[in-house]
Design an enzyme around this catalytic site. Structure first.
Site, PDB file in Angstrom:
ATOM      1  N   SER A   1       0.826  -1.212   0.000  1.00 46.08           N
ATOM      2  CA  SER A   1       0.000   0.000   0.000  1.00 46.08           C
ATOM      3  C   SER A   1       0.856   1.255   0.000  1.00 46.08           C
ATOM      4  O   SER A   1       1.944   1.281   0.599  1.00 46.08           O
ATOM      5  CB  SER A   1      -0.905   0.009   1.239  1.00 46.08           C
ATOM      6  OG  SER A   1      -1.571   1.249   1.375  1.00 46.08           O
TER       7      SER A   1
ATOM      8  N   TYR B   1      -2.206   0.296  10.185  1.00 50.09           N
ATOM      9  CA  TYR B   1      -2.440  -0.380   8.908  1.00 50.09           C
ATOM     10  C   TYR B   1      -1.218  -0.206   8.005  1.00 50.09           C
ATOM     11  O   TYR B   1      -0.672  -1.180   7.467  1.00 50.09           O
ATOM     12  CB  TYR B   1      -3.678   0.174   8.217  1.00 50.09           C
ATOM     13  CG  TYR B   1      -3.733  -0.170   6.742  1.00 50.09           C
ATOM     14  CD1 TYR B   1      -4.074  -1.451   6.322  1.00 50.09           C
ATOM     15  CD2 TYR B   1      -3.414   0.773   5.764  1.00 50.09           C
ATOM     16  CE1 TYR B   1      -4.084  -1.799   4.979  1.00 50.09           C
ATOM     17  CE2 TYR B   1      -3.429   0.443   4.415  1.00 50.09           C
ATOM     18  CZ  TYR B   1      -3.773  -0.832   4.029  1.00 50.09           C
ATOM     19  OH  TYR B   1      -3.785  -1.172   2.697  1.00 50.09           O
TER      20      TYR B   1
ATOM     21  N   LYS C   1     -16.995  -1.903   1.201  1.00 46.59           N
ATOM     22  CA  LYS C   1     -15.914  -1.375   2.032  1.00 46.59           C
ATOM     23  C   LYS C   1     -16.379  -0.259   2.960  1.00 46.59           C
ATOM     24  O   LYS C   1     -15.627   0.177   3.833  1.00 46.59           O
ATOM     25  CB  LYS C   1     -14.776  -0.865   1.137  1.00 46.59           C
ATOM     26  CG  LYS C   1     -14.065  -1.976   0.381  1.00 46.59           C
ATOM     27  CD  LYS C   1     -13.115  -1.438  -0.676  1.00 46.59           C
ATOM     28  CE  LYS C   1     -11.967  -0.664  -0.097  1.00 46.59           C
ATOM     29  NZ  LYS C   1     -11.017  -1.516   0.672  1.00 46.59           N
TER      30      LYS C   1
END
Length: 316
Positions: A117, A140, A178
């Site tokens: 990411s 995250y 999501k």
């Protein structure tokens, strides 16, 4: 047989779809369907089997899978909720699970292509893969950053292809499940339908109202990059996946409003809790991706958004 973890999710389902388009239906989808509505993402797709994520991880650890039948693994399964601060859960789900799967693939020389990411870059605007001054803004991003570091060590002695793809801001079909983590494209379009207004953050430190910017990339293009690496097993490394262009939220909203034919931008106060942990700017440096010969073209907002919004209208 190809395994796609997170195959009932946003990006994973598009990888399955593009595999099907290439005539490949021998696909095992691994996912967690606790949220049963996610099954809709598999509508129209051809798969050979489905495995629950926890049973799959257990089978890996107990060596109950037949590695000789597995051609490649696309590892897209992860907790992608950037506001989740349960670090123990995040590290177990994103880091340990990924380590277990990578080690399985390396033991049996199975190509391993996984989702990293752009969150690893944090506030650093120099988004190139060899930048060693980056630091994520949340746990995250840290789970992705730490696994990238683990992968770097594995590559030194790796027996087969390992590819990490640092996704920037992905948008497109099959992301509604999501919730808050769906793209700005989805949320702004829904806001315009409800109220005729697209709500953007107002000014914050060093950034004028709506001028926060991102590298927005179509999910179809992201899936295409994954499949490109499947076709080029000689290519290993960690690579950015974005368009290479940064576009402001104002520009994004304008494209969406233009497609809707009406609407206006409304600026809201920048949330206090985000002021120290918000990326105001991202842009993928594609030098490394281009250097290895991946010349896939990425759609601009003006090309990708109309296709997506038409899909949203047709799917209602």
């Amino acid at each position: 047989m190809i395994i796609v973890t997170g195959g009932a999710g946003f990006i994973g389902s598009h990888i399955v779809e593009q595999l099907n388009q290439q005539g490949i239906s021998e696909v095992i989808v691994v996912d967690n369907l606790t949220d049963g509505k996610r099954y809709n993402n598999l509508s129209g797709l051809q798969i050979a089997d489905y495995m629950d994520k926890h049973r799959f991880q257990d089978a890996i650890l107990k060596q109950q899978l037949d590695p000789g039948t597995i051609e490649a693994v696309f590892h897209q399964g992860a907790c992608s909720v950037t506001t989740e601060w349960d670090g123990r859960y995040m590290m177990e789900n994103n880091y340990q699970y990924s380590k277990d799967l990578l080690q399985f693939c390396q033991r049996h020389t199975i190509p391993f292509i996984y989702a990293s990411s752009a969150a690893v870059y944090g506030l650093n605007q120099d988004c190139f893969e060899d930048n060693h001054t980056i630091w994520p803004l949340n746990v995250y991003g840290y789970s992705k950053y730490l696994f990238d570091q683990f992968v770097a060590q594995a590559m030194a002695t790796g027996s087969s292809q390992i590819v990490g793809l640092r996704y920037f801001n992905v948008y497109g079909p099959r992301e509604s499940h999501k919730g808050k983590m769906a793209s700005m494209v989805f949320h702004l379009s829904q806001q315009l339908k409800r109220s005729g207004k697209a709500k953007l953050f107002g000014s914050s430190e060093n950034c004028q109202a709506g001028e926060q910017s991102r590298d927005f990339v179509s999910v179809a293009d992201v899936a295409a990059v994954n499949l490109w690496f499947l076709e080029h097993p000689e290519c290993t490394g960690v690579f950015n996946v974005g368009t290479g262009a940064s576009r402001t939220f104002n520009e994004l909203a304008s494209v969406i409003i233009s497609h809707h034919g009406s609407g206006e931008i409304e600026y809201i106060d920048f949330p206090e809790e985000l002021k120290q942990c918000y990326q105001n700017y991202t842009k993928a440096d594609l030098t490394a991706l281009r250097h290895i010969g991946c010349e896939l073209e990425f759609q601009s907002l003006e090309e990708g958004i109309p296709k997506y919004l038409d899909w949203l209208n047709d799917s209602v």
